[in-house]
Write a protein that holds these residues in place. Structure first.
Motif, PDB file in Angstrom:
ATOM      1  N   LEU A 286       1.063  -1.354  -0.092  1.00 28.22           N
ATOM      2  CA  LEU A 286      -0.091   0.113   0.125  1.00 28.22           C
ATOM      3  C   LEU A 286       0.929   1.117  -0.060  1.00 28.22           C
ATOM      4  CD1 LEU A 286      -3.109  -0.709   2.312  1.00 28.22           C
ATOM      5  CD2 LEU A 286      -3.000  -0.442   0.009  1.00 28.22           C
ATOM      6  N   LYS A 287       2.039   1.289   0.728  1.00 29.15           N
ATOM      7  CA  LYS A 287       2.768   2.270   0.855  1.00 29.15           C
ATOM      8  C   LYS A 287       3.408   2.759  -0.557  1.00 29.15           C
ATOM      9  CE  LYS A 287       3.977   2.373   5.765  1.00 29.15           C
ATOM     10  NZ  LYS A 287       5.252   1.887   6.759  1.00 29.15           N
ATOM     11  N   ARG A 289       2.402   2.011  -3.370  1.00 30.22           N
ATOM     12  CA  ARG A 289       1.020   2.462  -4.340  1.00 30.22           C
ATOM     13  C   ARG A 289       0.905   3.832  -4.016  1.00 30.22           C
ATOM     14  NH1 ARG A 289       2.570  -0.659  -6.791  1.00 30.22           N
ATOM     15  NH2 ARG A 289       2.687   1.046  -8.182  1.00 30.22           N
ATOM     16  N   TYR A 290       0.769   4.068  -2.870  1.00 28.83           N
ATOM     17  CA  TYR A 290       0.429   5.710  -2.402  1.00 28.83           C
ATOM     18  C   TYR A 290       1.442   6.600  -2.968  1.00 28.83           C
ATOM     19  CZ  TYR A 290      -3.245   3.457   0.811  1.00 28.83           C
ATOM     20  OH  TYR A 290      -4.277   2.967   1.245  1.00 28.83           O
ATOM     21  N   ASN A 291       2.437   6.205  -3.180  1.00 25.80           N
ATOM     22  CA  ASN A 291       3.600   6.954  -3.278  1.00 25.80           C
ATOM     23  C   ASN A 291       3.818   7.083  -4.843  1.00 25.80           C
ATOM     24  OD1 ASN A 291       4.847   7.309  -0.934  1.00 25.80           O
ATOM     25  ND2 ASN A 291       5.964   5.604  -0.952  1.00 25.80           N
ATOM     26  N   SER A 294      -2.584   8.728  -6.016  1.00 22.42           N
ATOM     27  CA  SER A 294      -3.229   9.205  -4.941  1.00 22.42           C
ATOM     28  C   SER A 294      -3.945   8.224  -3.822  1.00 22.42           C
ATOM     29  CB  SER A 294      -4.247  10.216  -5.034  1.00 22.42           C
ATOM     30  OG  SER A 294      -5.486   9.612  -5.703  1.00 22.42           O
ATOM     31  N   GLU A 295      -3.843   8.398  -2.693  1.00 22.87           N
ATOM     32  CA  GLU A 295      -4.532   7.633  -1.824  1.00 22.87           C
ATOM     33  C   GLU A 295      -5.865   7.156  -2.110  1.00 22.87           C
ATOM     34  OE1 GLU A 295      -4.962   6.995   3.002  1.00 22.87           O
ATOM     35  OE2 GLU A 295      -3.675   8.432   2.094  1.00 22.87           O
ATOM     36  N   ASP A 296      -6.446   8.192  -2.486  1.00 20.34           N
ATOM     37  CA  ASP A 296      -7.964   8.133  -2.642  1.00 20.34           C
ATOM     38  C   ASP A 296      -8.223   7.072  -4.090  1.00 20.34           C
ATOM     39  OD1 ASP A 296      -8.684   9.652  -0.698  1.00 20.34           O
ATOM     40  OD2 ASP A 296      -9.309  11.261  -2.047  1.00 20.34           O
ATOM     41  N   ASN A 299      -7.312   3.540  -2.871  1.00 17.67           N
ATOM     42  CA  ASN A 299      -8.428   3.070  -1.889  1.00 17.67           C
ATOM     43  C   ASN A 299      -9.539   2.629  -2.508  1.00 17.67           C
ATOM     44  OD1 ASN A 299      -6.555   3.501   0.369  1.00 17.67           O
ATOM     45  ND2 ASN A 299      -7.643   5.179   0.985  1.00 17.67           N
ATOM     46  N   LYS A 313      -4.261  -2.563   6.482  1.00 18.85           N
ATOM     47  CA  LYS A 313      -3.175  -1.509   6.808  1.00 18.85           C
ATOM     48  C   LYS A 313      -2.693  -1.932   8.348  1.00 18.85           C
ATOM     49  CE  LYS A 313      -5.187   2.443   4.532  1.00 18.85           C
ATOM     50  NZ  LYS A 313      -5.837   4.015   4.691  1.00 18.85           N
TER      51      LYS A 313
END
Length: 377
Positions: A286-287, A289-291, A294-296, A299, A313
């Motif tokens: 997840l980290k 991918r968020y980099n 966007s987190e949204d 998600n 998480k």
């Protein structure tokens, strides 16, 4: 027997009978059907679908006995209607994001839906209302045990009542048939699968009916790829570009001697994404991918698989070992499976009621319900 001493199939015999009596080529008819409506064959063999649908149209069981007993002359005369019904069935199945035979929990529904479409009017309002009825029937067939035994007989009995509803037939007392008369829609007789039952369902790549049911829910929500955001399509499945991926890594669970092969620990994602994730801890992936986006966005992709984000998480095992790591992994995995099971069960309730599903609303509703229970406790 044919000239090669191989037993003839029922389709071979019926084809020979029709060609002998009517002088028409059933092979030519079938070839034309496949050419005009190529999506049908993705769900099952055309000969079976042709015979089973034709049998139902004549009020016969969609099994070998019904196929033998139906009128072959009527079968040819009704060919265009049958072909139209099968075409609409394939379109309807695709609208429910069920794309092929390997993702189909039971083939018993196919001829039923095809034969029912013959009597569903083209009027948009009427068709829309009856297609809601078909959705209730389809998802009820997936998430009840109605077709686990005597499937052809049960399918025939459901078909008769559903057809009576569509054609506004009346009972002996003059009243009309309703959904309450359809056995498969009777929850006292055939209850929907519960979240406790869903937790125990095995890996979907095997021939596991209930596992396919679960994966079809994610497919209905789009089953977007975690990395590139592409929705699940039939072509991806045909090309082998979707892989069955362990959400909680198999290696991580094997390390603590826990089984990882549950449908609720599976997501259908692209081959490239599956190889990229490999055996990363869920939080590490997840980290990453968020980099990259966007987190949204990430998600929303995960939510299309009804993956509970908070439970995913929680899986940071850096610096843990021995009993401490074992306890945390088992606890995290159990919470993850329980939450996802509750989400799938909620989705099933909605789908079996003929309504569309929204991942965000389902997860939100499950979380609010869990919060209320905690407050009461």
């Amino acid at each position: 027997m044919n000239t090669n001493s191989k037993p003839l199939s029922k389709y071979d015999i019926i084809r020979a009978e029709i060609e002998g009596v009517r002088g028409v080529s059933l092979d030519d008819y079938q070839h034309e059907l496949d050419e005009n409506h190529p999506a049908i064959k993705h769900y099952f063999e055309l000969p079976f679908l042709i015979l089973a649908t034709s049998a139902l149209m004549q009020g016969k069981l969609p099994n070998q006995r019904g196929m033998w007993n139906m009128s072959k002359e009527d079968m040819v005369d009704n060919w265009d209607k049958m072909a139209k019904g099968l075409s609409k069935m394939a379109t309807f199945m695709e609208s429910q994001a069920i794309y092929d035979r390997n993702r189909l929990p039971t083939n018993a529904v196919l001829a039923v839906i095809a034969a029912l479409y013959i009597d569903i009017p083209e009027n948009l309002d009427s068709r829309g209302n009856f297609e809601i009825l078909l959705k209730k029937y389809l998802w009820s067939s997936f998430f009840t045990d109605r077709y686990e035994n005597s499937a052809a007989t049960h399918a025939f009995n459901d078909f008769v009542i559903l057809k009576n509803i569509i054609t506004s037939a009346t009972k002996a007392d003059g009243s009309h048939y309703t959904e309450n008369d359809v056995p498969i829609l009777n929850r006292e007789l055939y209850a929907l699968a519960t979240d406790d039952e869903l937790k125990r369902v095995g890996w979907p790549k095997r021939e596991n009916i209930r596992a396919r049911d679960i994966m079809d829910v994610f497919s209905k929500l789009g089953a977007y790829d975690f990395a590139d955001g592409s929705p699940l399509t039939r072509q991806q499945l045909i090309d082998g570009r979707r892989h069955y991926h362990h959400v909680f890594p198999d290696a991580l669970l094997k390390e603590i001697e826990a089984d990882s092969y549950f449908a609720l620990n599976c997501a259908l994602i692209t081959d490239k994404t599956n190889l990229n994730i490999s055996n990363k801890d869920p939080l590490k992936y997840l980290k990453d991918r968020y980099n990259s986006t966007s987190e949204d966005i990430v998600n929303s992709r995960l939510q299309s698989h009804l993956i509970p984000l908070d439970e995913l998480k929680s899986g940071d095992y850096t610096g843990l070992s021995g009993d401490e790591k074992t306890y945390k992994v088992k606890s995290d995995f159990a919470r993850f499976i329980a939450k996802r099971a509750a989400c799938v069960a909620k989705a099933v309730d909605i789908l079996a009621d003929g309504r569309d599903i929204n991942a965000f609303e389902i997860i939100k509703d499950v979380e609010e319900h869990a919060s209320l229970i905690q407050d009461v406790v």
